[in-house]
Design a protein around this motif. Structure first.
Motif, PDB file in Angstrom:
ATOM      1  N   ALA A  80       6.401 -22.476   9.191  1.00 58.14           N
ATOM      2  CA  ALA A  80       6.924 -22.282   7.834  1.00 58.14           C
ATOM      3  C   ALA A  80       6.114 -21.234   7.074  1.00 58.14           C
ATOM      4  N   ALA A  81       4.783 -21.267   7.228  1.00 58.43           N
ATOM      5  CA  ALA A  81       3.948 -20.261   6.561  1.00 58.43           C
ATOM      6  C   ALA A  81       4.254 -18.867   7.087  1.00 58.43           C
ATOM      7  N   ALA A  82       4.472 -18.740   8.402  1.00 62.68           N
ATOM      8  CA  ALA A  82       4.795 -17.434   8.981  1.00 62.68           C
ATOM      9  C   ALA A  82       6.169 -16.956   8.538  1.00 62.68           C
ATOM     10  N   VAL A  83       7.141 -17.865   8.467  1.00 60.38           N
ATOM     11  CA  VAL A  83       8.493 -17.491   8.035  1.00 60.38           C
ATOM     12  C   VAL A  83       8.482 -17.015   6.595  1.00 60.38           C
ATOM     13  N   ARG A 140       6.218  -9.005   4.998  1.00 61.70           N
ATOM     14  CA  ARG A 140       4.880  -8.763   5.535  1.00 61.70           C
ATOM     15  C   ARG A 140       4.723  -9.433   6.897  1.00 61.70           C
ATOM     16  N   SER A 141       3.740  -8.993   7.635  1.00 58.81           N
ATOM     17  CA  SER A 141       3.496  -9.515   8.973  1.00 58.81           C
ATOM     18  C   SER A 141       2.614 -10.752   8.912  1.00 58.81           C
ATOM     19  N   ALA A 142       2.771 -11.601   9.928  1.00 65.94           N
ATOM     20  CA  ALA A 142       1.945 -12.803  10.058  1.00 65.94           C
ATOM     21  C   ALA A 142       1.367 -12.850  11.465  1.00 65.94           C
ATOM     22  N   ALA A 158       6.188   0.397  12.415  1.00 67.73           N
ATOM     23  CA  ALA A 158       5.969   0.441  10.967  1.00 67.73           C
ATOM     24  C   ALA A 158       6.748  -0.635  10.227  1.00 67.73           C
ATOM     25  N   VAL A 159       7.258  -1.633  10.931  1.00 68.34           N
ATOM     26  CA  VAL A 159       7.976  -2.734  10.300  1.00 68.34           C
ATOM     27  C   VAL A 159       7.239  -4.021  10.622  1.00 68.34           C
ATOM     28  N   PRO A 160       7.304  -5.014   9.740  1.00 69.95           N
ATOM     29  CA  PRO A 160       6.534  -6.251   9.956  1.00 69.95           C
ATOM     30  C   PRO A 160       7.070  -7.076  11.113  1.00 69.95           C
ATOM     31  N   CYS A 161       6.223  -7.977  11.604  1.00 76.89           N
ATOM     32  CA  CYS A 161       6.594  -8.882  12.686  1.00 76.89           C
ATOM     33  C   CYS A 161       5.711 -10.118  12.591  1.00 76.89           C
ATOM     34  N   THR A 162       5.981 -11.083  13.445  1.00 81.53           N
ATOM     35  CA  THR A 162       5.165 -12.291  13.550  1.00 81.53           C
ATOM     36  C   THR A 162       4.536 -12.320  14.929  1.00 81.53           C
ATOM     37  N   LEU A 171      -0.572 -12.502   6.447  1.00 82.76           N
ATOM     38  CA  LEU A 171      -1.146 -13.805   6.775  1.00 82.76           C
ATOM     39  C   LEU A 171      -1.829 -13.747   8.127  1.00 82.76           C
ATOM     40  N   VAL A 172      -3.028 -14.314   8.177  1.00 78.95           N
ATOM     41  CA  VAL A 172      -3.697 -14.621   9.441  1.00 78.95           C
ATOM     42  C   VAL A 172      -3.990 -16.114   9.416  1.00 78.95           C
ATOM     43  N   ALA A 173      -3.499 -16.826  10.412  1.00 80.87           N
ATOM     44  CA  ALA A 173      -3.709 -18.274  10.490  1.00 80.87           C
ATOM     45  C   ALA A 173      -4.384 -18.603  11.809  1.00 80.87           C
TER      46      ALA A 173
END
Length: 658
Positions: A184-187, A194-196, A244-248, A265-267
């Protein structure tokens, strides 16, 4: 004189004296291809050969007459070393008294030509879109922690106690609630553009998180950084993070270095797991790399787990990380199970735990956690109880199955004519039960019940919701559909006997992770253990246990209340390094250095220092490593060259082991 274009190159070499940028002239035929971040080959005049490296930056035009070698070749047109990744590698290496090239060797996979050509030929990935339904789901999950969603958007550093309960995805896949929480935090982060990055210990954790993310993150935006994948797959995944586009990104400890764009986010999941500690030089823990990454690139940082490590609790105590509690405190129903009157004090499974297992098996699976795999992992002399050791190497003997010839756990030799070195006895006795022997015993105690062994040699992805006894070693417990109807934790007293400064933390983590697999309200029996660790598990007050541990270690100056560096090598090199350290950092107290003492045909000293002195201590020790390496490669006239590495330094060792 015409000004020359200068490339500043980091050479990929294990030699510490080469851990700096070297200037090379860019020839005209490579002018268009030589851009920052590409892999290059350059001549190394001192060695008379061509070596690999990374073009870090283009220096100012140089009109001087100083001699400069030319770049030999540009290996690949893809700039794999971003400015942010180099800055992170440099900071991590300097903090650990290591080399930036060693960090980059872990962060950047080996080049795979076919994967690279496919990436260059493909269209650039589109910006991922997260549906409103997925965003609403993420907000609902995160609402269990008041203020968490806002804290992630604001880029805060957080310590979160994950929900200790099982969950089930819409397709019926059993996962831990922690996986749903981190998904959920990554989504939410990806939905904000932004990327996670989520790093976890092993592939079992990654599989749970991937399953939780599958329905909410577009497939082309979900990147797996997994050491078990093939070389082309790993390199293709790394190239995707350069877009150059965000990802997880989800993966193991090296995932924290993924050069994603627009980091939000870094978890880190379960930072106390030793798999997140990098064994290769310079040994930067994923937790420290994540802290540096967040400081350099911004975004939020989450340390999540069922327990709280003393390292994270120290960060909470100094105000660097904020503790964010859940709105409603949930915990498993833990029972401290002991032998009753009339029972043998050596009974492995007390009657209360046995009765609980029998009742729970009427409705579903039961988990039994044991300390070790195998049948009889430890054998002793039947006459004097002295540990049975191998006559060739001194390793412990074990039995693979009933009636089998004992074998050495180290060299594998069979002990066909074993005799005790203490009493000359020739009979052996089993001193402990492994997972397979426990399964045999419980199978006889519960006839007709299905028994499954889960350990490193027998991985089990998940367990069905039917009566089953699952005997698992610590860390190998599979999730069960609907959760286990009971959990029994055996061998706790033996686990606590290990000679390890952090054994209490480790045991609490092993037991808590197993307890979190229990169905809501299901009993969790901890057998034969008392004291502070057992109370922390029973009351589910892990942060309080970590605070008490810190308070006990502070007067003794034990990690993590202080940092500890290990200095190993020849006696002269170790003495010289310690003398230079005293000169460079006079603030070190008289008891900062322990040793040096002999260790494995060398000398070892430990240096304890406060966090504020870290940069200066690391710089001094690193300079000593370089000096020792240069001296070894340049012997005195008429003398042969010595070993290449006469001094080794490891910063942030977990305990005081001389």
């Amino acid at each position: 004189m015409t000004a020359r274009r200068v490339a500043r190159v980091l050479i990929d070499s294990p030699l510490p004296q080469l851990d700096r940028l070297f200037d090379y002239e860019i020839p005209d035929d490579l002018a268009s291809a030589a851009v920052p971040g590409v892999r290059v080959r350059v001549p190394l005049r001192s060695a008379g050969r061509v070596v690999d490296g990374y073009l870090v930056e283009i220096g100012d035009p140089d009109a001087s007459d100083r001699p400069l070698s030319e770049l030999d070749a540009v290996v690949s047109p893809v700039p794999v070393l971003t400015a942010g990744l180099y800055a992170l590698a440099r900071r991590a290496a300097d903090r650990a008294a290591g080399s930036a090239s060693d960090i980059l060797r872990l962060a950047i996979p080996r080049r795979m030509v076919r994967a690279e050509k496919a990436w260059l030929a493909a269209e650039a990935p589109a910006r991922p879109e997260v549906t409103e339904e997925s965003l609403a789901w993420a907000r609902e999950v995160l609402s269990a922690y008041p203020g968490l969603a806002e804290a992630v958007d604001a880029g805060e550093r957080l310590a979160v106690d994950a929900p200790p309960s099982p969950a089930q995805l819409p397709d019926g896949t059993p996962v831990g609630s922690w996986a749903v929480f981190l998904a959920a935090a990554a989504v939410q982060t990806l939905g904000s553009g932004r990327s996670a990055i989520v790093a976890m210990p092993d592939h079992r954790d990654r599989a749970q998180l991937e399953a939780a993310l599958a329905a909410h993150v577009p497939a082309d935006a979900l990147v797996r950084d997994d050491a078990k994948r093939s070389g082309p797959e790993r390199y293709a995944a790394f190239l995707r993070t350069l877009a150059a586009v965000p990802c997880t990104v989800i993966g193991n400890r090296s995932a924290v270095y993924a050069p994603v764009s627009e980091l939000g986010l870094v978890a880190l999941w379960d930072d106390g797991d030793p798999l997140l500690a990098e064994p290769l030089s310079p040994g930067v823990h994923a937790r420290d790399a994540a802290l540096l990454r967040q400081e350099l690139d911004g975004g939020a940082l989450i340390f999540a787990g069922h327990t709280r490590t003393t390292d994270v609790e120290r960060l909470v105590a100094v105000g660097w990380v904020r503790d964010l509690p859940a709105a409603r405190r949930r915990s498993p129903r833990v029972v401290l199970s002991a032998t009753r009157e009339g029972e043998s004090r050596g009974a492995r499974v007390p009657s209360s735990a046995f009765a609980t297992a029998r009742e729970a098996l009427e409705s579903g699976p039961v988990l039994v956690q044991v300390a070790r795999p195998g049948y009889a992992p430890v054998l002793v002399c039947a006459q004097c109880r002295h540990p049975a050791r191998c006559a060739h190497c001194g390793g412990p003997l074990h039995a693979a199955r009933p009636g089998a010839v004992p074998a050495c756990s180290w060299c594998g030799r069979a002990a066909t004519r074993w005799a005790c070195t203490e009493c000359s006895g020739t009979l052996l006795r089993m001193a402990s039960s492994g997972s397979e022997r426990t399964a045999d015993e419980l199978g006889r105690a519960f006839p007709g019940t299905r028994v499954i062994v889960a350990d490193g040699d027998h991985p089990v992805p998940q367990v069905e919701a039917r009566p089953t006894l699952v005997v698992a070693t610590r860390g190998a417990e599979p999730p069960a559909v609907g959760g286990y109807r009971a959990v029994i934790l055996l061998d706790g007293d033996r686990m606590l006997m290990a000679e390890d400064l952090r054994i209490g933390e480790s045991c609490l983590r092993w037991w808590s992770n197993a307890a979190a697999l229990a169905a809501p309200g299901a009993p969790v029996h901890l057998v034969g253990v008392g004291g502070a660790v057992a109370r922390a598990l029973a009351t589910w007050t892990h942060a309080g246990y970590a605070r008490a541990e810190l308070a006990d270690r502070a007067p003794l100056r034990m990690p993590p209340t202080v940092r500890v560096a290990a200095v190993d090598g020849a006696r002269a090199a170790v003495d010289a390094a310690l003398m230079e350290l005293r000169r460079s950092v006079p603030e070190l107290d008289a008891e900062a250095v322990l040793g040096p003492l002999p260790r494995n045909d060398a000398m070892r000293a430990l240096v304890r220092f406060d966090y504020g002195l870290g940069p200066r201590v690391a710089e001094s020790l690193r300079a000593s490593v370089v000096a020792a390496a240069v001296k070894a490669r340049r012997p005195a006239k008429g003398r042969p060259a010595g070993p290449a590495n006469t001094l080794r330094v490891r910063v942030d060792v977990p305990d005081l082991d001389l």
